[in-house]
Design a protein around this motif. Structure first.
Motif, PDB file in Angstrom:
ATOM      1  N   PRO A   1      34.454  -9.315  95.083  1.00  0.00           N
ATOM      2  CA  PRO A   1      34.031  -9.499  93.991  1.00  0.00           C
ATOM      3  C   PRO A   1      33.931  -7.878  93.434  1.00  0.00           C
ATOM      4  N   VAL A   2      33.230  -7.022  94.234  1.00  0.00           N
ATOM      5  CA  VAL A   2      32.997  -5.632  93.776  1.00  0.00           C
ATOM      6  C   VAL A   2      34.158  -5.085  93.768  1.00  0.00           C
ATOM      7  N   LEU A   3      35.366  -5.248  94.680  1.00  0.00           N
ATOM      8  CA  LEU A   3      36.325  -4.365  94.439  1.00  0.00           C
ATOM      9  C   LEU A   3      36.993  -4.828  93.020  1.00  0.00           C
ATOM     10  N   ALA A   4      36.990  -6.203  92.629  1.00  0.00           N
ATOM     11  CA  ALA A   4      37.738  -6.534  91.580  1.00  0.00           C
ATOM     12  C   ALA A   4      37.158  -6.029  90.198  1.00  0.00           C
ATOM     13  N   LEU A   5      35.823  -6.301  90.183  1.00  0.00           N
ATOM     14  CA  LEU A   5      34.969  -5.610  89.134  1.00  0.00           C
ATOM     15  C   LEU A   5      35.105  -4.143  89.040  1.00  0.00           C
ATOM     16  N   GLY A   6      34.686  -3.321  89.956  1.00  0.00           N
ATOM     17  CA  GLY A   6      35.105  -1.851  90.170  1.00  0.00           C
ATOM     18  C   GLY A   6      36.403  -1.544  89.528  1.00  0.00           C
ATOM     19  N   GLY A   7      37.489  -2.234  90.318  1.00  0.00           N
ATOM     20  CA  GLY A   7      38.899  -1.800  89.532  1.00  0.00           C
ATOM     21  C   GLY A   7      39.025  -1.974  87.863  1.00  0.00           C
ATOM     22  N   GLY A   8      38.384  -3.079  87.491  1.00  0.00           N
ATOM     23  CA  GLY A   8      38.258  -3.471  86.234  1.00  0.00           C
ATOM     24  C   GLY A   8      37.492  -2.180  85.297  1.00  0.00           C
ATOM     25  N   LEU A   9      36.422  -1.796  85.725  1.00  0.00           N
ATOM     26  CA  LEU A   9      35.858  -0.754  85.195  1.00  0.00           C
ATOM     27  C   LEU A   9      36.598   0.657  85.274  1.00  0.00           C
ATOM     28  N   LEU A  10      37.146   0.633  86.428  1.00  0.00           N
ATOM     29  CA  LEU A  10      37.932   2.102  86.445  1.00  0.00           C
ATOM     30  C   LEU A  10      38.972   2.134  85.407  1.00  0.00           C
ATOM     31  N   ALA A  11      39.563   0.934  85.152  1.00  0.00           N
ATOM     32  CA  ALA A  11      40.751   1.085  84.210  1.00  0.00           C
ATOM     33  C   ALA A  11      40.239   1.583  82.543  1.00  0.00           C
ATOM     34  N   LEU A  12      39.111   1.410  82.315  1.00  0.00           N
ATOM     35  CA  LEU A  12      38.776   1.936  81.193  1.00  0.00           C
ATOM     36  C   LEU A  12      38.886   3.474  81.045  1.00  0.00           C
ATOM     37  N   LEU A  13      38.954   4.347  82.080  1.00  0.00           N
ATOM     38  CA  LEU A  13      38.994   5.737  82.146  1.00  0.00           C
ATOM     39  C   LEU A  13      40.297   6.097  81.268  1.00  0.00           C
ATOM     40  N   ILE A  14      41.080   5.259  80.875  1.00  0.00           N
ATOM     41  CA  ILE A  14      42.274   5.951  80.187  1.00  0.00           C
ATOM     42  C   ILE A  14      41.776   5.732  78.623  1.00  0.00           C
ATOM     43  N   LEU A  15      40.865   5.079  78.274  1.00  0.00           N
ATOM     44  CA  LEU A  15      40.732   5.065  76.835  1.00  0.00           C
ATOM     45  C   LEU A  15      40.213   6.016  76.175  1.00  0.00           C
ATOM     46  N   PRO A  16      39.273   6.948  76.805  1.00  0.00           N
ATOM     47  CA  PRO A  16      38.938   8.134  76.184  1.00  0.00           C
ATOM     48  C   PRO A  16      39.998   9.201  75.812  1.00  0.00           C
ATOM     49  N   ALA A  17      41.151   9.234  76.911  1.00  0.00           N
ATOM     50  CA  ALA A  17      42.162  10.264  76.729  1.00  0.00           C
ATOM     51  C   ALA A  17      43.233   9.691  75.872  1.00  0.00           C
ATOM     52  N   LEU A  18      43.385   8.271  75.490  1.00  0.00           N
ATOM     53  CA  LEU A  18      44.377   7.770  74.428  1.00  0.00           C
ATOM     54  C   LEU A  18      43.715   7.890  73.133  1.00  0.00           C
TER      55      LEU A  18
END
Length: 400
Positions: A374-391
């Protein structure tokens, strides 16, 4: 020409799905450790990084046909090596063979660029998606053959987990033969010839590249960032899902079904994604990738390990988010570079994608071992948000 690419993608889809389905389980079985179960994914994605360099350089010098054929042939050799390692119970040989096997993964991704070589700028995303969607049939079929091919392997006195790699070796070899014998004329060479009267010569392109604008560099980096982050998240969560299910008592048939649905979601929505990119722009679709991966991480984190439907939903969202990121990122990148330097730049970005996948695969086992799935899955989902500021920055820059 497009039909040949589609055929080769169907075959290669079956090949790459084998490693996704049982690679981690094979390593766990041979090593007796969950912490190292992510190593196979890391190895074949690291191998795909080297293969991306080789395939792109061959393609830049001689065309897409020899580059793609060599890549798939190398993947077939790696599959044979995995089978031999399983038969000999040799972890060292397994790791070496998985590294070579990664060439098939790199080549499967490189093929999407061939679909865009002859497409008009306003239709490139749809051309990319046509090649990607062809991977769906093989990618869905491959994991669901994990149990039957395992039985076949057992019948010839091989470990059951080696079975899917029998399919992978045949599929990659067939894809290499189809491309080597049928991809005429070569799409990249034909595109260069057609553009010769209106585009720059290689010498002029080199001079223009030296004076390239900040906007072009920013677009290349943006496309790369979208694809790198989505690859990192997808590989990390995907790699450990079969292990997570196995530890809860699920068999290879159940994990094979979940991975099959995941692979379908990675490629099947491609025509729709291509149309969305062409109509609404790659920045909007890239943002959708980040949000979809976040949803995938949340669902995977809360889904019980014994719940095949909920894990399947999470993995479908994971595949869909990856698809959004790959198609939009590829469109950003392809539109940013000229034909003269396109193959080389695409290869360099695919190296970064492969390295991110290797990082995700290697780290995923350690994270699950230390903190749980569960920590891996949740951490991955949060990491994906890093692309939003660049976009968002790119969108604001475009409006100005």
């Amino acid at each position: 020409m497009l039909g040949v690419l589609v055929t080769s993608q169907i075959l290669s889809g079956a090949g790459l799905a084998a490693g996704i389905t049982v690679g981690a389980l094979l390593a766990q079985d041979m090593l007796g450790s969950t912490g190292l179960a992510g190593l196979p994914s890391a190895l074949f994605t690291a191998g795909s990084a080297l293969a991306a360099i080789v395939v792109s350089r061959i393609s830049a010098a001689r065309g897409r046909r020899p580059g793609l054929a060599v890549g798939y042939a190398t993947g077939a050799v790696g599959s044979v090596g995995v089978i031999a390692a399983a038969a000999l119970d040799s972890p060292v040989l397994l790791f070496l063979a998985l590294f070579v096997y990664g060439a098939g993964t790199a080549t499967n991704l490189q093929a999407r660029y061939a679909g865009a070589d002859l497409a008009a700028p306003g239709h490139r995303a749809r051309a990319i998606s046509t090649v990607l969607v062809a991977t769906t049939l093989g990618g869905v079929l491959g994991p669901n053959l994990a149990a039957p091919t395992g039985a076949l392997a057992h019948a010839v006195h091989l470990p059951r987990l080696a079975g899917p790699f029998l399919l992978a070796g045949l599929a990659y070899a067939a894809a290499a033969i189809v491309l080597a014998t049928r991809l005429h004329p070569d799409p990249l060479l034909l595109a260069r010839a057609a553009a010769a009267p209106t585009e720059q010569t290689p010498a002029d392109a080199a001079a223009a590249d030296a004076a390239s604008t900040a906007r072009t560099r920013n677009r290349v980096l943006l496309g790369a960032q979208v694809m790198v982050v989505t690859q990192l998240v997808m590989v990390g969560v995907m790699t450990m899902t079969p292990v997570h299910m196995h530890d809860a008592g699920q068999g290879t048939a159940a994990s094979g079904l979940v991975i099959a649905l995941h692979v379908a979601a990675m490629y099947l929505p491609s025509p729709l994604t291509g149309r969305l990119v062409d109509r609404h722009g790659p920045l909007a679709v890239g943002a959708a990738a980040g949000l979809t991966l976040l949803a995938a991480g949340l669902f995977a984190a809360v889904a019980p390990a014994h719940s095949v439907p909920l894990l399947a939903l999470a993995l479908v969202l994971l595949g869909l988010g990856w698809n959004f990121g790959l198609v939009s990122g590829t469109a950003i990148l392809t539109d940013a570079v000229p034909l003269a330097t396109r193959a080389k730049t695409q290869g360099g970005v695919d190296v970064a994608i492969a390295i991110s996948g290797a990082t995700g695969g290697l780290a995923s086992g350690a994270v699950v071992d230390l903190a749980g799935y569960p920590v891996l899955a949740l951490g991955g989902g949060l990491l994906a948000l890093l692309i939003l500021p660049a976009l968002a920055t790119a969108a604001a820059r475009g409006r100005r």
